[in-house]
Design an enzyme around this catalytic site. Structure first.
Site, PDB file in Angstrom:
ATOM      1  N   ASP A 288       0.828  -1.212   0.000  1.00 41.95           N
ATOM      2  CA  ASP A 288       0.000   0.000   0.000  1.00 41.95           C
ATOM      3  C   ASP A 288       0.868   1.270   0.000  1.00 41.95           C
ATOM      4  OD1 ASP A 288      -2.278   1.482   0.051  1.00 41.95           O
ATOM      5  OD2 ASP A 288      -2.771   1.099   2.150  1.00 41.95           O
TER       6      ASP A 288
ATOM      7  N   HIS B  54       3.412   3.691  -8.714  1.00 44.92           N
ATOM      8  CA  HIS B  54       3.233   2.279  -9.091  1.00 44.92           C
ATOM      9  C   HIS B  54       4.502   1.734  -9.759  1.00 44.92           C
ATOM     10  CE1 HIS B  54      -0.859   2.491  -7.809  1.00 44.92           C
ATOM     11  NE2 HIS B  54      -1.269   3.278  -8.785  1.00 44.92           N
TER      12      HIS B  54
ATOM     13  N   LEU C 104      11.267 -20.521  -5.000  1.00 43.80           N
ATOM     14  CA  LEU C 104      10.244 -19.703  -4.334  1.00 43.80           C
ATOM     15  C   LEU C 104       8.898 -19.828  -5.054  1.00 43.80           C
ATOM     16  CD1 LEU C 104       9.703 -17.201  -2.324  1.00 43.80           C
ATOM     17  CD2 LEU C 104      10.054 -15.790  -4.371  1.00 43.80           C
TER      18      LEU C 104
END
Ligand code: FPP
Length: 242
Positions: free
Chosen positions: A19, A36, A130
């Site tokens: 956020d 962003h 991962l």
């Protein structure tokens, strides 16, 4: 960068609510898109650092079902950014043996993005490294609704009785099936909310809230949080034995 190659943490699945991209940009007098863009760079850094921090599964909240309510131009910018970043990071993710899974609905996403996502999932599905779960057009309540629908189908065709429904049935049909629940959920930008992220899966997650905006978050911050959270006693509803 993290200080140890083999990290002692028991925190294996980390979920992140990334956020504050907009506020970060605003603070610097930049358009929200720049926030962003910087956020995407941080995503790359965190993916690269995760294995050395003992993380086996990383789930990042990229776009919620509620994010469609943003202005049209911002949604378009985000969709273009997802497309560009996935293409840009494709080779690296394959090379690093990351297994990429997308959770959320592909319905409503641009066709080209869905094709890219499908290709990345397919190309990495057997990778042993991962597990990177990208929550895209994802909502925790919708995730539960979808799982309940699948269980209802099992009942309809006579494979299951309502009385026999267990948590395992939901676990096996929800989007994250086959993966452990998140040990830790991090939210940046000082907000103390879960915002429809992994609602079923977070039943026993530890939470860490960070005041920094996502574009300022670093691998070193993640390392610090993991160390702090590792020292907490997790009781899962029981009692501490020591
Ligand atoms: C929240 O900040 C962030 C988002 C809705 C988008 C997250 C996207 C990225 C980090 C970019 C790259 C992602 C991938 C998977 C490559 P906000 O816009 O809500 O910030 P604000 O609350 O300050 O307005």
């Amino acid at each position: 960068m993290p200080s140890e190659k083999v990290h002692p943490s028991k925190i294996q699945h980390v979920g992140i609510i990334m956020d504050g991209n907009g506020r970060w940009a605003n603070d610097q007098g930049l358009p929200r898109a720049k926030g962003h863009l910087q956020g995407a760079k941080v995503v790359k850094e965190i993916i690269a650092a995760a294995p050395d921090l003992g993380i086996k599964i990383l789930t990042i909240f990229a776009f919620s079902t509620e994010n469609w309510n943003r202005p049209k131009y911002e949604v378009e910018i985000l969709m273009r950014l997802f497309q560009a970043e996935i293409v840009k990071q494709f080779e690296e993710l394959v090379k690093e043996k990351v297994r990429v899974r997308f959770i959320g609905s592909k319905y409503g996403l641009p066709k080209r993005l869905v094709e890219t996502i499908n290709k990345l999932e397919d190309n990495t599905k057997s990778n042993p490294g991962l597990v990177l779960q990208i929550a895209l057009n994802y909502g925790g309540r919708q995730d539960i609704v979808d799982a309940v629908k699948k269980v209802a189908e099992e009942i309809k065709i006579g494979n299951l009785e309502p009385d026999d429904i267990t948590e395992t049935h939901i676990n096996d049909t929800i989007s994250t099936s086959g993966l452990a629940d998140p040990d830790l959920i991090i939210r940046t930008s000082g907000e103390l909310r879960i915002s429809n992220f992994l609602l079923w899966q977070c039943a026993y997650s530890e939470f860490a809230y960070v005041s920094k905006h996502w574009p300022d978050f670093t691998a070193s911050d993640l390392d610090d949080i993991i160390k702090e959270v590792s020292s907490r006693k997790r009781r899962f509803g029981g009692v501490i034995s020591v």
